[in-house]
Design a protein around this motif. Sequence first.
Motif, PDB file in Angstrom:
ATOM      1  N   VAL A  81      27.889  46.835  10.634  1.00 62.30           N
ATOM      2  CA  VAL A  81      27.392  45.919  11.538  1.00 62.30           C
ATOM      3  C   VAL A  81      26.402  45.206  10.827  1.00 62.30           C
ATOM      4  O   VAL A  81      26.266  43.859  10.980  1.00 62.30           O
ATOM      5  CB  VAL A  81      27.188  46.503  12.734  1.00 62.30           C
ATOM      6  N   GLU A  82      25.375  45.882  10.182  1.00 60.42           N
ATOM      7  CA  GLU A  82      24.387  45.070   9.468  1.00 60.42           C
ATOM      8  C   GLU A  82      24.796  44.141   8.315  1.00 60.42           C
ATOM      9  O   GLU A  82      24.385  43.100   8.216  1.00 60.42           O
ATOM     10  CB  GLU A  82      23.477  46.173   9.115  1.00 60.42           C
ATOM     11  N   SER A  83      25.644  44.760   7.521  1.00 57.61           N
ATOM     12  CA  SER A  83      26.125  43.994   6.229  1.00 57.61           C
ATOM     13  C   SER A  83      27.067  42.991   6.694  1.00 57.61           C
ATOM     14  O   SER A  83      27.199  41.923   5.907  1.00 57.61           O
ATOM     15  CB  SER A  83      26.737  45.108   5.120  1.00 57.61           C
ATOM     16  N   VAL A  98      25.723  46.775  -0.323  1.00 56.05           N
ATOM     17  CA  VAL A  98      25.138  47.341   0.797  1.00 56.05           C
ATOM     18  C   VAL A  98      24.067  47.042   1.369  1.00 56.05           C
ATOM     19  O   VAL A  98      23.090  47.016   0.674  1.00 56.05           O
ATOM     20  CB  VAL A  98      25.593  49.022   0.827  1.00 56.05           C
ATOM     21  N   ALA A  99      23.785  46.457   2.630  1.00 55.48           N
ATOM     22  CA  ALA A  99      22.636  46.022   3.141  1.00 55.48           C
ATOM     23  C   ALA A  99      22.525  46.609   4.580  1.00 55.48           C
ATOM     24  O   ALA A  99      23.486  46.942   5.291  1.00 55.48           O
ATOM     25  CB  ALA A  99      22.420  44.537   3.464  1.00 55.48           C
ATOM     26  N   ALA A 116      21.359  51.926   0.664  1.00 54.17           N
ATOM     27  CA  ALA A 116      21.523  50.348   0.575  1.00 54.17           C
ATOM     28  C   ALA A 116      20.992  49.658  -0.620  1.00 54.17           C
ATOM     29  O   ALA A 116      19.949  50.245  -1.017  1.00 54.17           O
ATOM     30  CB  ALA A 116      20.989  49.840   1.901  1.00 54.17           C
ATOM     31  N   ASP A 117      21.405  48.775  -0.805  1.00 56.04           N
ATOM     32  CA  ASP A 117      20.876  48.016  -1.837  1.00 56.04           C
ATOM     33  C   ASP A 117      19.931  46.966  -1.298  1.00 56.04           C
ATOM     34  O   ASP A 117      19.149  46.751  -2.413  1.00 56.04           O
ATOM     35  CB  ASP A 117      22.224  46.825  -2.549  1.00 56.04           C
ATOM     36  N   GLU A 118      20.189  46.518  -0.212  1.00 54.58           N
ATOM     37  CA  GLU A 118      19.161  45.920   0.540  1.00 54.58           C
ATOM     38  C   GLU A 118      18.685  46.244   1.943  1.00 54.58           C
ATOM     39  O   GLU A 118      19.396  46.651   2.526  1.00 54.58           O
ATOM     40  CB  GLU A 118      19.317  44.246   0.372  1.00 54.58           C
ATOM     41  N   VAL A 119      17.299  46.397   2.157  1.00 47.59           N
ATOM     42  CA  VAL A 119      16.904  46.831   3.410  1.00 47.59           C
ATOM     43  C   VAL A 119      15.870  45.880   4.006  1.00 47.59           C
ATOM     44  O   VAL A 119      14.878  45.226   3.384  1.00 47.59           O
ATOM     45  CB  VAL A 119      16.194  48.385   3.319  1.00 47.59           C
ATOM     46  N   TYR A 120      16.238  45.641   5.337  1.00 44.71           N
ATOM     47  CA  TYR A 120      15.547  44.338   5.885  1.00 44.71           C
ATOM     48  C   TYR A 120      14.693  44.890   7.216  1.00 44.71           C
ATOM     49  O   TYR A 120      15.429  45.739   7.748  1.00 44.71           O
ATOM     50  CB  TYR A 120      16.310  43.054   6.207  1.00 44.71           C
ATOM     51  N   ALA A 126      12.339  44.992   3.862  1.00 50.65           N
ATOM     52  CA  ALA A 126      11.336  46.242   4.308  1.00 50.65           C
ATOM     53  C   ALA A 126      10.486  46.611   3.118  1.00 50.65           C
ATOM     54  O   ALA A 126      10.402  46.564   2.089  1.00 50.65           O
ATOM     55  CB  ALA A 126      12.295  47.312   4.576  1.00 50.65           C
ATOM     56  N   GLY A 127       9.315  47.005   3.731  1.00 48.47           N
ATOM     57  CA  GLY A 127       7.744  47.348   2.846  1.00 48.47           C
ATOM     58  C   GLY A 127       8.229  48.725   2.450  1.00 48.47           C
ATOM     59  O   GLY A 127       7.723  49.045   1.333  1.00 48.47           O
ATOM     60  N   ARG A 128       9.062  49.604   3.336  1.00 47.33           N
ATOM     61  CA  ARG A 128       9.058  50.989   2.809  1.00 47.33           C
ATOM     62  C   ARG A 128      10.124  51.520   3.539  1.00 47.33           C
ATOM     63  O   ARG A 128      10.722  51.078   4.677  1.00 47.33           O
ATOM     64  CB  ARG A 128       7.721  51.698   3.200  1.00 47.33           C
TER      65      ARG A 128
END
Length: 289
Positions: A81-83, A98-99, A116-120, A126-128
């Motif tokens: 759903v996110e990606s 993958v995000a 995930a390759d990208e985290v938001y 995302a900072g951490r």
Amino acid sequence: MKFELDDDQRDLASALERLLASSDTVAVARAWADGDPAGGLALWKRLADLGVTMLAAEATPVEVCIAFEALGRHAVPGPWVESAAYLPVALGREVTGVATLALPPHVPFALDADIADEVYVGTTPAGRIGALHVSVDRTRRLFEVGGGGETDPAAFDLAVLATAAQLLGAGERVLADSVAYVKARRQFGREIGSYQAIKHALADVRIALDFARPLVLGAALAEVPAGAAKIAAGEAAYLASRTGLQVHGAIGYTAEFDLSLWITKIRALLTAWGTPAHHRSRLLAELSA
């Protein structure tokens, strides 16, 4: 209005069904839950090559619903759903790899943030990545993430719709497996599916799913609020899970039995991307306005 899928949409549904039916998604989901994402990531690439991750950016919500119903029917793990729904709309582009994201308060944790390759958080990186939280669905590995970001309303509604389609697919799978089970399970010299009480219970599930499907497709056509589709699909899928658990008897309660993958997924998705209470309050506000 009578709505039917066109040839291209039927071809997409058939291609997804062929791919997922031959991919042993039960083994993939169990490995994912145990912290081994290799099979899931390989399946992710195959689905991305088929075009699932670009549907939100380059196709219509109808194609998104087709894809997510298939993902739900086969219990495919991962932050789909996110990606493939929220981020392509919010970022204005197809996501590569993958995000995942968190979107408080309705999405408080980032699903599968560790792989995930990208985290938001919203559309802000995302900072951490923080602590892991346990979900009733073991394939949903939820992580705290740091940072802040705004909600994109159009992207949020598409994510809600995709979740509704997943619930619809999962409910259909539980019903199909339950019908197959009651035809094979014998008690007192006859199939348990021949008893009226079981027939009526399964018929109620069939009716609930059939009433939810037009709302999901109606939301894909922007004729019905996405929240209404998720409420209906969630109620139908939850009825399917409860009934499936009842007709399977004691075996339905065991984690080793494959039915558990769909029962726990349905329970988790009921409150994912907004609780039923949240979507009902949105609907009330829209109707009042």
